[in-house]
Write an enzyme that holds these catalytic residues in place. Structure first.
Site, PDB file in Angstrom:
ATOM      1  N   ARG A 229       0.814  -1.223   0.000  1.00 56.92           N
ATOM      2  CA  ARG A 229       0.000   0.000   0.000  1.00 56.92           C
ATOM      3  C   ARG A 229       0.849   1.275   0.000  1.00 56.92           C
ATOM      4  O   ARG A 229       0.340   2.360  -0.246  1.00 56.92           O
ATOM      5  CB  ARG A 229      -0.963  -0.003   1.190  1.00 56.92           C
ATOM      6  N   LEU A 230       2.145   1.141   0.282  1.00 53.87           N
ATOM      7  CA  LEU A 230       3.025   2.319   0.248  1.00 53.87           C
ATOM      8  C   LEU A 230       3.449   2.654  -1.181  1.00 53.87           C
ATOM      9  O   LEU A 230       3.955   3.737  -1.446  1.00 53.87           O
ATOM     10  CB  LEU A 230       4.264   2.086   1.121  1.00 53.87           C
TER      11      LEU A 230
END
Length: 302
Positions: free
Chosen positions: A30-31
């Site tokens: 998700r980064l």
């Protein structure tokens, strides 16, 4: 036992042998980053380094094991200076699988504390209290829980009764009934296990779930089935257990750390005019009666 935590000296030299395992193998999809998740910085240091710093206040560095996987060489190189050990989880098949890979390293210990490499706000004091509670309760597994105002997405802790330390189950969000979803007590992903019982029963974990992974959470049910004692210790400060899964969450954690540093400096006699605008790293030292004006950055070991 608590004195070693408060003083910052390695504790429990005599007594049970305790190791710390830090989960640091994930990618952090998700980064959306080329950088491994645990190397993203908050408060002037990588996420993993904050967790290691807390861990080495509880046990010596040679009893700390960072379980690495994604970009393992890069994580190892960045953390080599801390003096901790590394365990390779070459295929990331879940948190349960991580401890399976660490069996050889951990089997000589009596207990193992399991920390999250992406949750940098955890304090040595809370880790010490979790350890002490586990030893007093003579449990096979003790999980660290917290009450969240918005617990959506987290596994809920089902206790035997409101006043009991005993955990009957951890119910994941997807499997929770509407009544269970109203429970605010969540499983933080921090644990301590009796090593003998952990490895006697870890083979019972299954990958029969949506992600096809071995979840450490499921050890609660496995150990209950084996008639072992599973308990929960609730931290008073829920923010300690929060992880950085998105850039926004990392920014919120960074802000919290920066303000805490300014608060400590002001308590020691430093004037900080506009704390929210300043970036002051954790190892910065400032003498009393110094005035820090808005938008100042003090980095490293200034």
């Amino acid at each position: 036992r608590t004195s070693s935590v408060a003083s910052g000296e390695p504790g429990l030299e005599a007594g049970p042998r305790i190791a710390v395992a830090i989960m640091a193998a994930g990618k952090g999809t998700r980064l959306k980053s080329q950088l491994p998740k645990v190397l993203h910085e908050v408060g002037g240091k990588p996420l993993l380094e904050h967790v290691i710093r807390a861990a080495v206040r509880i046990v010596p560095a040679h009893d700390v094991y960072a379980i690495i996987g994604h970009e393992a060489d890069r994580v190892r190189a960045a953390m080599e200076h801390t003096g901790v050990n590394f365990v390779l989880q070459s295929e990331q098949q879940g948190t349960g699988h991580a401890l399976m890979m660490a069996r050889e390293a951990l089997v000589g210990y009596d207990h193992v504390l399991v920390l999250s490499g992406d949750a940098p706000l955890i304090t040595p004091e809370t880790i010490g209290r979790l350890r002490n509670f586990h030893l007093e309760e003579q449990a096979a597994m003790t999980l660290l829980s917290a009450d969240l105002e918005h617990p959506t997405g987290y596994g809920r802790v089902l206790r035997k009764s409101a006043r009991s330390a005993v955990v009957q189950a951890i119910v994941e969000e997807k499997a929770a009934s509407s009544a269970q979803k109203k429970i605010r007590e969540i499983n933080s992903g921090f644990y301590i296990f009796a090593v003998k019982e952990l490895y006697r029963n870890i083979g019972q974990l299954s990958t029969a779930n949506a992600h096809g992974e071995y979840y450490l959470t499921d050890m609660a049910a496995v150990l209950r089935q084996a008639r072992q004692r599973v308990v929960a210790f609730k931290t008073a400060d829920a923010s300690e257990v929060l992880g950085g899964n998105t850039r926004f969450e990392l920014a919120a954690i960074d802000e919290q750390m920066r303000l805490a540093k300014c608060r400590r400096l002001m308590a020691d006699g430093v004037t900080v005019f506009f704390p929210a605008s300043c970036v002051i790293d954790p190892d910065v030292q400032i003498a009393p009666d110094t005035v820090i004006e808005p938008y100042v950055q003090l980095l490293g070991k200034t």
